[in-house]
Design an enzyme around this catalytic site. Structure first.
Site, PDB file in Angstrom:
ATOM      1  N   CYS A   1       2.924   3.722   5.509  1.00 53.25           N
ATOM      2  CA  CYS A   1       1.722   3.541   6.312  1.00 53.25           C
ATOM      3  C   CYS A   1       1.892   4.127   7.716  1.00 53.25           C
ATOM      4  O   CYS A   1       2.970   4.596   8.090  1.00 53.25           O
ATOM      5  CB  CYS A   1       1.412   2.058   6.417  1.00 53.25           C
ATOM      6  SG  CYS A   1       2.625   1.218   7.435  1.00 53.25           S
TER       7      CYS A   1
ATOM      8  N   CYS B   1       5.912  -3.772   0.408  1.00 54.95           N
ATOM      9  CA  CYS B   1       4.716  -2.970   0.113  1.00 54.95           C
ATOM     10  C   CYS B   1       4.984  -1.838  -0.868  1.00 54.95           C
ATOM     11  O   CYS B   1       4.059  -1.196  -1.324  1.00 54.95           O
ATOM     12  CB  CYS B   1       4.163  -2.376   1.407  1.00 54.95           C
ATOM     13  SG  CYS B   1       5.381  -1.343   2.235  1.00 54.95           S
TER      14      CYS B   1
ATOM     15  N   ASP C   1       6.488   0.954  -0.127  1.00 51.87           N
ATOM     16  CA  ASP C   1       6.561   2.253   0.539  1.00 51.87           C
ATOM     17  C   ASP C   1       8.008   2.750   0.605  1.00 51.87           C
ATOM     18  O   ASP C   1       8.943   1.955   0.593  1.00 51.87           O
ATOM     19  CB  ASP C   1       5.976   2.167   1.945  1.00 51.87           C
ATOM     20  CG  ASP C   1       4.467   1.963   1.906  1.00 51.87           C
ATOM     21  OD1 ASP C   1       3.891   2.147   0.825  1.00 51.87           O
ATOM     22  OD2 ASP C   1       3.887   1.632   2.947  1.00 51.87           O
TER      23      ASP C   1
ATOM     24  N   CYS D   1       7.084  -3.010   8.467  1.00 50.92           N
ATOM     25  CA  CYS D   1       7.057  -1.557   8.282  1.00 50.92           C
ATOM     26  C   CYS D   1       8.174  -0.878   9.077  1.00 50.92           C
ATOM     27  O   CYS D   1       8.681   0.167   8.676  1.00 50.92           O
ATOM     28  CB  CYS D   1       5.714  -0.994   8.729  1.00 50.92           C
ATOM     29  SG  CYS D   1       4.314  -1.853   8.012  1.00 50.92           S
TER      30      CYS D   1
HETATM   31 FE1  FES Z   1       4.475  -0.281   3.795  1.00 53.43          FE
HETATM   32 FE2  FES Z   1       3.843  -0.302   6.320  1.00 53.43          FE
HETATM   33  S1  FES Z   1       2.665  -1.130   4.698  1.00 53.43           S
HETATM   34  S2  FES Z   1       5.627   0.457   5.392  1.00 53.43           S
END
Ligand code: FES
Length: 144
Positions: free
Chosen positions: A58, A33, A35, A102
């Site tokens: 998230c 993602c 992140d 995640c």
């Molecule tokens: Fe990226 Fe959860 S969607 S860490």
């Protein structure tokens, strides 16, 4: 869809912030993602005395990091290396399957911070890299 514990750790996350004189810092990204996560560990005689995190991630990433930092405090670095994302998710009474990736951020952030601690001490990081999902040959810390 989320357990009460996940919602609690998401809305009231523990250990958010930085440790100015951290002994190990882990910087990891989630390839699924994009992140990112930074974990700070204060370590005395191989015991994690404090842990903090900052994430651009998230809600599930926030909740798992909050729980993971709580779980590693007071543990030795060796014990902390054995903490899996599944164990963190279980401690939160589960995560929806689509959000399990995640929880990798917290596990890998902690392992990266311990690797940084070992490197700073001139110790071998083999012990860290033998755990699955963590790669010594590049900086991404995540291979599937
Ligand atoms: Fe990226 Fe959860 S969607 S860490």
């Amino acid at each position: 869809m989320y357990s009460e514990k996940v919602m609690d750790h998401f809305t009231n996350p523990r250990n958010v912030g930085e440790i100015a004189d951290a002994d190990g810092i882990g910087n990891v990204g989630n390839p699924k993602c994009g992140d990112i996560m930074k974990i700070y560990l204060k370590i005395e005689n191989d015991v994690i005395v404090d842990a903090k995190f900052k994430t651009f991630g998230c809600g599930a990433a926030v909740a798992t990091s909050s729980m993971a930092t709580e779980l590693v405090k007071g543990k030795t670095v060796e014990e902390a290396l054995k903490l899996t994302n599944q164990a963190v998710a279980e401690a939160l009474d589960g995560l929806p399957p689509v959000k399990m990736h995640c929880s990798n951020l917290a596990e890998e952030g902690i392992k990266a911070a311990i690797a940084d601690y070992y490197e700073k001490q001139g110790r071998s990081t083999d012990e860290v890299f033998k755990f699955s999902g963590f790669c010594s040959s590049c900086d991404c810390h995540h291979h599937e």
